[in-house]
Structures are given as structure tokens and as C-alpha cells.
Design an enzyme around this catalytic site. Sequence first.
Site, PDB file in Angstrom:
ATOM      1  N   GLY A 203       1.009  -1.274  -0.379  1.00 17.64           N
ATOM      2  CA  GLY A 203      -0.202  -0.094   0.311  1.00 17.64           C
ATOM      3  C   GLY A 203       1.251   1.392  -0.012  1.00 17.64           C
ATOM      4  N   PRO A 204       0.418   2.666  -0.764  1.00 24.34           N
ATOM      5  CA  PRO A 204       1.084   3.794  -0.575  1.00 24.34           C
ATOM      6  C   PRO A 204       1.490   4.534   1.278  1.00 24.34           C
ATOM      7  CG  PRO A 204      -1.937   3.651  -1.347  1.00 24.34           C
ATOM      8  CD  PRO A 204      -1.303   2.744  -0.259  1.00 24.34           C
ATOM      9  N   PRO A 205       2.402   5.301   1.090  1.00 25.47           N
ATOM     10  CA  PRO A 205       2.994   5.262   2.255  1.00 25.47           C
ATOM     11  C   PRO A 205       2.132   5.633   3.665  1.00 25.47           C
ATOM     12  CG  PRO A 205       4.130   6.430   1.085  1.00 25.47           C
ATOM     13  CD  PRO A 205       2.846   5.542   0.057  1.00 25.47           C
ATOM     14  N   GLY A 206       2.110   5.735   5.052  1.00 26.38           N
ATOM     15  CA  GLY A 206       0.733   6.423   5.624  1.00 26.38           C
ATOM     16  C   GLY A 206      -0.294   5.482   5.795  1.00 26.38           C
ATOM     17  N   GLY A 208      -0.862   2.438   7.329  1.00 30.75           N
ATOM     18  CA  GLY A 208      -1.237   1.609   8.180  1.00 30.75           C
ATOM     19  C   GLY A 208      -0.479   0.418   8.381  1.00 30.75           C
ATOM     20  N   LYS A 209       0.285   0.060   7.720  1.00 28.43           N
ATOM     21  CA  LYS A 209       0.963  -1.126   6.980  1.00 28.43           C
ATOM     22  C   LYS A 209       1.336  -1.579   8.844  1.00 28.43           C
ATOM     23  CE  LYS A 209       3.380  -0.428   3.408  1.00 28.43           C
ATOM     24  NZ  LYS A 209       3.318   1.282   3.418  1.00 28.43           N
ATOM     25  N   HIS A 425      -6.956  34.496 -12.539  1.00 24.44           N
ATOM     26  CA  HIS A 425      -6.627  33.040 -12.775  1.00 24.44           C
ATOM     27  C   HIS A 425      -7.564  32.365 -11.796  1.00 24.44           C
ATOM     28  CE1 HIS A 425      -3.635  30.691 -13.864  1.00 24.44           C
ATOM     29  NE2 HIS A 425      -3.927  29.625 -12.892  1.00 24.44           N
ATOM     30  N   GLU A 426      -7.347  32.592 -10.431  1.00 31.57           N
ATOM     31  CA  GLU A 426      -7.981  31.171  -9.458  1.00 31.57           C
ATOM     32  C   GLU A 426      -9.441  31.764  -9.493  1.00 31.57           C
ATOM     33  OE1 GLU A 426      -6.564  29.575  -8.339  1.00 31.57           O
ATOM     34  OE2 GLU A 426      -4.507  30.456  -8.444  1.00 31.57           O
TER      35      GLU A 426
END
Length: 686
Positions: A203-206, A208-209, A425-426
Site C-alpha cells: 500500500g501507499p505510505p501512511g 497503516g501497514k 486566474h483563480e
Amino acid sequence: MKKKTKNIGIYFAIFAIVIAMAFLYDGGSDATQPKEISFSKMTQYAAAQEIAEINITETTITAVLDNEKEVYAYAANIVDLQYFSEQYVYPQIEAKEMKYMTDEPKKESILLTLLPTLLMIGALVFFFILMTNQAGGGGKAMQFGKSRAKLHKEADLRKVTFKDVAGLDEEKQELQEVVDFLKNPKKYNNLGARIPKGMLLVGPPGTGKTYISKATAGEAGVPFFTISGSDFVEMFVGVGASRVRDLFEQAKKNSPCIIFIDEIDAVGRKRGAGLGGGHDEREQTLNQLLVEMDGFGENSGIIVLAATNRPDILDPALLRPGRFDRQIVIGAPDIKGREEIFRVHSKNKPLAEEVDPKVLARRTPGFTPADIENMLNEAALLTARRNGMKIRMDEIEEAITKVIAGPEKKSRVISEAERKLTAFHEAGHAVVARSLPKSDPVHQITIIPRGRAGGFTMTLPKEDRYYATKASMREQIIHLLGGRVAELLTLDDISTGASNDIQRATEIAKDMVTKYGFSEKLGPVNYSSSDEVFLGKDFSSRQNFSEGTAAEIDEEVRKIIDGCYEEAKQILTDHMHELEEVAAALLAIETLDGEQFEKLYSGEMTAEELTDHANMLEDQIREMNAAEAEEAERLRQEEAEALEKELAKYDTDYFAEDDEEEPAEPETSDDREAADETVEEDKEEK
């Protein structure tokens, strides 16, 4: 630490004593040293017959002059020394005008001769002992081959169970089988079932592995070995394989147990992918790990958990059944999981009544558990900054934006022309997003710089999405190009502020053509190449299409971008009034939330009315913050006063006990005088 410092001091003291003894044994140096002169000057003294005594060695001429001064000179070579002796010394010796002295050859100190060697040996012994102590040898030989895994027994583990893990219901069910097997192995043995030897958490970092692995060990109540993949590899050849063997030997002694290897891709990368070939140290470590997990030996009762966010680069032999039997994918939580995670991480945080975990879950799509924990911590820090007592929704909103885009940089000096450019722009991004039917709702618009951006427009999806459609990707490109088009329509010029928007829009269009097969001309064919510079056995990505196809891909990408650009231009031309109103409001109050933007877009409020309303709300919030800070300070003072009263009470009770211990009334006058003296002495002591 003190013991090691003491040992090092002893070693240095021994070296100092050896050096001092060497110099004392050598006898030091003479009290009076002769004066050094040049060879030509010595020749002049000899020619003038001013030398009373002379001593000649292989390189040095030492002479005592008639005025009883002692001098010495070095001869340049043997020829000069021979000429000097034959010309000046021998004639004067024969005429008895010069006395010739011969010194006994100087004996050098054997200890001084051996001193460099002794110092080198001592230094080697010192560093050898120091490295052994650092490796935890405790007086043994070098411990490089010993495993660096940390053993956590049940009593040492911080009690983390599956109740503390939120948003991973199916993953917990998979790992629950491991826990059940470690507790009731007969239940599975009677059925002929074999528990998985290894489980790979992907899984991606962070996400909860590591945390869910710790919860698995806490549920099972068995010893838990933790080690990182990089701890196996060392600069010495064979150390990694030795550490793997030692790790599994320790695990067998503590069976049943769990071994957790974090970032296993450090040692589990595909073999044959480097320049070292089969003799690469990392590959030897991997080979030993493969043998220990499923070789001829039995590892009953040992379960290996490993975590990685790069499963694509792992060796196939490591992923086959019998080693890592299962791959448990732990991804970013959905809206339900985020709500549960919010409740877990906010247990010890005082939240205001307006804070609703369901609302927070909807406002944080894509957040991992680590992001959520960090966001709540940032909100608590912002509350402490204003001396608040409870975390309000404003702090959480600011924390969410801070995690996504970085902290505000209100102190940055920006010219009025650049503020106007940023505002239009925004506003262009926001108006285009609002006008598209399938685009996400606008959540916030700001022209306050954050991170590298001079401003940003945040849109949040109404629900979690796991797929993207052709229409939604096309609308995303139109939204990204809205800022550049707004600059062109309102300021008759364009800036570099849209460079990131153009880059992202181009990447989306290229993925539509090459990866997802959305091009009508090229059809559903994948033309994308690997994003990895070094993956598997390849040193670089290869282009898997011809030059003619590459030209067609460029043409299709250009066609998509041009079409989206024209559509964004048409939208802003039709909604020019809304664009100007939003830009004016941004120039006045700098930040708009979704509700304020909707009122401007729908014409419910003008920019001037919205500015007055926002200023009024800001004054109310400022007064509320001041009142809350005053109340918090009052409570702190009351706590301090209560603590002082409690301490004063203890002091009063202490002196009261001393007063109660008064002596009895004496019966005679002599006893009364003795008692008075005793009381006076006690008072002086107090």
C-alpha cells in the site's frame, strides 16, 4: 554511557604513560645546546685557528671555540668533510693547536624506536574494542553477523489491538486467521490446513501497514520481531545472509512468534538487475531469506509479515505460494473508513460541538490515516496558538488546507498588479469548474500564497471515486486551462503562473491517448512506456511504438488540448460578469469558501455586499476568540490558585503537627528551666 567513557579514559591514560616513560628512559635532552652555524662559518673558524676542541661524526662537526663557545655544523657531503679534515683539522692536530675528541656512538632508545608501532597496535585494539561494544558484543568477537531485529514480548508491547485499527475491516479479517492459528493451532492441523507462512502488506505510505502488524502481534500475544530491510545489508560480504540466519534462529527459540520486515524491497528486489550479478551482497541476503522462509528446514510457528509500497520490483520467488502466500492491499480509506479514523485519533482531543466526523470525512478525500492524524495535530496546534480550549471547525479547515497546500505566507509582499492577476486566474478556475456539469464543487478559493503557489482553487468531490471517465478527464483539462484563459480575456496578457496547470493538463491528455485508449483515431491501444528509469532487468524505459505513431500521438494530444482551451474560453466569455465579481471579492477579502462563491456566482450577493458580510463575520470571530482566550486564562489562574492553596494547606498541617508536640509541664523549677532551654533550642533550629 559513563562506563564506556571511563574505559576510553583509561586507554588514553595508558598511552600517555607509555609516551612519558619513553621520553624519561631516553634521558631527555641536554640542558645546554650548542649553537648551529653554517659549514662555511665553521671553515672560517678552523682556518683562523679559533677552535680549541673538535668532534667529527658522519654528518656533524661539533667544535668548542677558544672563547669556550660550543657550535656545530652539518657537512654537505662526505667529500666536503674529508677536505675539511685534511686541510684544517689534521695539520692543527699534529701541531697540537687543536684537541680532537671522539664521542661514543649515541645509543637510541629501543622503546622510542618501537613507540610508533606500539601506538598503532594500541589504536587498532582500541577501535576493535569500541566497535565490539557498539555492536552489542559485550566482550565477544565482532557481532556483524548477528541480527539487529528487536524482540518485543507481550509484556513489552504497548497494547495495540484490532480495536485501535479503523477502516481496515477486510484486512483485519485476513490477519485474524494468523492470530487464531497462533492461539489454536490444533483447530487448523485437524483439518489439514496450512496457515500462510508469510503475508505481504502492500500500500501507499501512511496507510497503516506497520500499525496493523503491531496490532496483529498485540492480538496474538506472541513475541514480535521487528527489523527493517536495510538492516540486513552491510558493507561486509556475507553479513546480510548471516543476519537472516541468526534472525530465524532467534525466532525458532521464541516460537510461536511473528517476524515483521519493514520496507522489504531493500533486500527483495529482483535478482540479476544489478551490475554485481549473482555475487551481489543484496542478492545473497535475498537467497538466504528465500531458503529460510521455504527451504528444507521447518519453521513451524513462525509467521513473516512484510510491508512495502513497491511490490512491482520484488523478486517473483519471494512472492510465490509457500513464502508470501498472500498479498494484502492496504490502500487509502474510503469515506466510512476516514470517519472511523477521525473518531480514533480525536479521542484525546477536545472538539467543539460543531465538528462532525462525517463532514470531515467528506472533506478529506484521498487522505491516509497518517494524513488524518497529522491534520488533527495541526488543528490542535492552531487552537493552542490562539489560546483556545476546544478545536473548532475553522482550525480543522485551516489544518486540511495546510496539509494539502502548505502554510499561509501572509507576510509576503506582493504588488497590486500581481494580486489582480492571481485573483482573475483563480476566479477563472472556479467559474469554469462551476459551469461544467460533471466537475467537482468548488470548496475554497484564495490568493494568499501557500507553498510554491501564489494562490489555488480547491474542489472536493461529493463522493469517493475509483474510476475516471473520458468526460470527467476532459472537464478536468478544461478546469486546469481556465486560469490561463481568464488572464488572456481580462488582462490581455498571459503569465508563467499557469505553467503547472498546462503541465498537468498535458499529462492528462497524453494518458487519455496512450494509456487509456480514449483516442478515436488511435483506438483502444496502449502506447505508454514504463515510468521507471530502472525496473527489473531494464536500465531505461523503451518506446514501444514507431515514429509515425509518435507523431499521431502528439497530434491527438494537441487536438484534445486545443478543444478544451476553446471550450474554457467560451465558458468564461459567457460568464464574464461572474468572473469579475469573484475576482473583486478575492481582491477584497483574499479567501472565499464554497458558500460565498456560490452566492457570487448565482448573483445572490455582489462582491461589495459579500465583503461587508465577511468583515462582520471576521469581527465576530475575533471577539469570540478573545472571549475564549480570556476564559481559558481565567481557568488557568484558578487552577494555579487552587494548587497554591493546596500547598499552603500542607504547610499549615505540617507546622500544626509540630505545635502539638509540646513537652509536658515540669513538676519542679529545675525541670521547668531545662524544658524552657529545650524549647528555645527547638525554635532556633526551626
